[in-house]
Write an enzyme that holds these catalytic residues in place. Structure first.
Site, PDB file in Angstrom:
ATOM      1  N   GLU A   1       6.409  23.397   5.131  1.00  0.00           N
ATOM      2  CA  GLU A   1       7.066  23.419   3.824  1.00  0.00           C
ATOM      3  C   GLU A   1       8.533  23.844   3.964  1.00  0.00           C
ATOM      4  O   GLU A   1       8.841  24.821   4.646  1.00  0.00           O
ATOM      5  CB  GLU A   1       6.315  24.398   2.923  1.00  0.00           C
TER       6      GLU A   1
ATOM      7  N   LYS B   1       6.036  19.462  -5.031  1.00  0.00           N
ATOM      8  CA  LYS B   1       5.024  20.494  -5.244  1.00  0.00           C
ATOM      9  C   LYS B   1       4.727  20.647  -6.723  1.00  0.00           C
ATOM     10  O   LYS B   1       5.634  20.709  -7.557  1.00  0.00           O
ATOM     11  CB  LYS B   1       5.536  21.816  -4.664  1.00  0.00           C
TER      12      LYS B   1
ATOM     13  N   GLY C   1       9.686  61.888  19.743  1.00  0.00           N
ATOM     14  CA  GLY C   1       8.527  62.334  20.508  1.00  0.00           C
ATOM     15  C   GLY C   1       7.233  62.150  19.750  1.00  0.00           C
ATOM     16  O   GLY C   1       6.145  62.381  20.281  1.00  0.00           O
TER      17      GLY C   1
ATOM     18  N   CYS D   1       1.526  23.537   0.349  1.00  0.00           N
ATOM     19  CA  CYS D   1       1.059  24.927   0.305  1.00  0.00           C
ATOM     20  C   CYS D   1       0.179  25.239  -0.909  1.00  0.00           C
ATOM     21  O   CYS D   1      -0.993  24.920  -0.929  1.00  0.00           O
ATOM     22  CB  CYS D   1       2.245  25.880   0.382  1.00  0.00           C
TER      23      CYS D   1
END
Length: 546
Positions: free
Chosen positions: A41, A112, A297, A148
């Site tokens: 897409e 789309k 640390g 999609c």
């Protein structure tokens, strides 16, 4: 016909770079005997382009690039995603479209229909929906080309659908017998399984092959996993692409036999691979070549440094230890050991004298007042100043090291430990930080065991522990999952988890009050269903009594 899936990693707005990928992949597929190759897409312009599509020059360059791709891929049909002008009456200037390029020209165009507006998606803002859809003939099939979200509304899979129309169902009803879907479907833990089950349901229900090619790579906070798939009519996976890397996958449209490329399995391994890819792409696509990580640390900075090293290479990572007045020797030793294990450059810049200078400057203003979090934050901000000085001097981006649990409740310092250009693990809860770190050490012992074993501490006052301020992290993360990701009330959480209601309310209030911090934080990499960032939109100046 042999069909290829071109699983590429585009960059938003990089038309020449994206076109080169498309052309290169298409030529490789043509040489391998494929007659058609599909790309994701909006692969021409990159996804998500957001408001860039409002610039006429962006849209015009997009179309020019497609025309060049069509000419340079002659000899193989190409399906790719692009932006096209919308119909004037829609009020939107563009549509999210898919083009079939054939014989040097644009032969078919489909836009789309379903435009998502939830979580990280805001496509209704930028795009007009297609008014109609059609099939096209190819290799003896009636092809249903979708983009999609068009495939994410199957009534046989979803109990509650978001749209009243199903483009796939309509196209199959019209005679479509082969479903193609080009996607830019973002990753989160569990998404690949959900996507696979949903597409398999379409194939089984409609008795049609289903093909999905997905974008791979990171663009801003979004991470795309690839993991492209092809299903036969029984819903069985017959071809698949790799996860978290570019790939080209072949299958036969007649026999429905294809290549099965290995995908990364397991939650910790998948999360780590996603974070590495997201970090690499964010840093490089933003134009940086080197990164800086403050090393305390502790476990969070250790995991961040490991991710950075795998993403950028040890030669491009600088670890900086900045011990303060309450830093233990063990933490300094752990930071140094981590850097040695990773093979990265390590610098030690003590901050005690700098902090004393700040406090000396402020002593008149602070006269008669007790020490509190102010003095703690001066230490955190001193470290932030040093990291940003190094960033400026060496043109390297700082990676902040805060995890999702801390950021959720505001257990972090603005302009201190929150400084940086990317918050690498900001969507990773503390309990998962430990799980991923242990996974990292199964590959190669990198993180010192003492960083994994010692109680978490910011070391900003004597004998400080995170548990002085916060509930145990397993309890905190359970509450946050329910509240942030599932939007459950404090009462519901307390009842279902068997927790004290006052404790849950204290945590949820901390989450609400920290919104102003989160909206000033560096972007992070989304790996959960609900991450902090533009997929979670809450007001800052607000009161919540629910």
């Amino acid at each position: 016909m042999k069909i290829a899936l071109g699983q590429i990693n585009p960059t938003v707005g990089d038309f020449s770079g994206n076109a080169k990928k498309i052309i290169d992949f298409a030529q490789r597929a043509r040489s391998a005997g494929a007659g058609l190759i599909l790309f994701p897409e909006l692969s021409v312009c990159g996804y998500p382009p957001r408001d860039l599509v409002e610039r006429p020059a962006f849209v015009a360059k997009n179309r020019e690039t497609v025309e060049r791709i069509a000419v340079e891929t002659n000899g193989i049909a190409v399906i790719c995603g692009l932006v096209t002008p919308a119909h004037a009456e829609t009020g939107k200037s563009v549509m999210n479209s898919a083009a079939l390029l054939r014989d040097g020209k644009l032969a078919f165009l489909q836009s789309k229909m379903l435009l998502p507006t939830y979580d990280v998606f805001d496509e209704m803002r930028n795009f007009a929906p297609a008014r109609q859809q059609e099939l096209f003939d190819f290799c003896g099939n009636r092809m249903a080309l979708t983009i999609c979200e068009d495939a994410w509304n199957d009534k046989h899979f979803w109990n509650k659908r978001l749209y009243g129309f199903d483009p796939v169902e309509a196209l199959v009803r019209s005679g479509g017998n082969f479903v193609l879907n080009i996607s830019a479907s973002p990753f989160w833990l569990g998404k690949r399984e959900l996507r696979r089950d949903m597409l398999a349901t379409i194939a089984r229900t409609d008795k049609v092959p289903v093909v999905m090619v997905n974008q791979v790579g990171g663009n801003d906070s979004l991470l795309f996993d690839g993991s492209s798939l092809v299903f036969n009519r029984e819903g069985e996976v017959i071809a698949q692409g790799k996860s978290f890397e570019e790939d080209i996958v072949y299958f036969d449209s007649a026999t429905l036999e294809g290549e099965m490329h290995e995908q990364i399995e397991g939650e910790e391994a998948s999360a780590y691979a996603a974070l590495v890819l997201g970090t690499r792409d964010y840093v490089r696509k933003c134009g940086f070549g080197k990164v800086i990580v403050g090393l305390s640390g502790g476990i969070d900075s250790a995991l961040t440094a490991a991710i950075a090293t795998d993403a950028m290479g040890a030669e491009n990572v600088v670890g900086v230890g900045m011990p303060g007045p309450f830093s233990s020797q063990g933490s300094i030793d752990d930071a140094r050991a981590l850097a040695k294990n990773l093979g990265i450059r390590f610098e030690l810049l003590p901050i005690t004298d700098i902090c004393k200078s700040y406090l000396n400057t402020l002593k008149g203003v602070f006269a008669g007042l007790k020490e509190d979090v102010t003095e703690e934050n001066i230490q955190a901000r001193t470290r932030g100043y040093l990291l940003m000085a190094l960033s400026n001097k060496f043109n390297a981006i700082v990676l902040s090291t805060g995890n999702k649990s801390e950021i959720a409740v505001g257990y972090c310092t603005l302009y201190g430990d929150m400084v940086g250009g990317l918050a690498v693990i900001s969507d990773v809860p503390k309990t998962m930080v430990y799980r991923i770190s242990r996974y990292v050490n199964t590959r190669r012992p990198i993180i010192p065991q003492s960083s994994l074993d010692k109680p978490p501490s910011a070391e900003l006052r004597p004998d400080q522990k995170d548990s002085d301020t916060l509930p145990p992290y397993d309890v905190l993360d359970a509450i946050l999952e329910d509240y942030v990701e599932d939007s459950r009330s404090a009462a519901e959480i307390a009842k279902s988890r068997g927790l004290d209601l006052d404790l849950v309310k204290r945590v949820t209030r901390m989450v609400d009050r920290a919104e102003y911090k989160r909206q000033q934080a560096a972007p992070g990499i989304k790996i959960s269903a609900k991450a902090f960032g533009y997929g979670r939109r809450f007001p800052i100046a607000a009161k919540s009594e629910a």
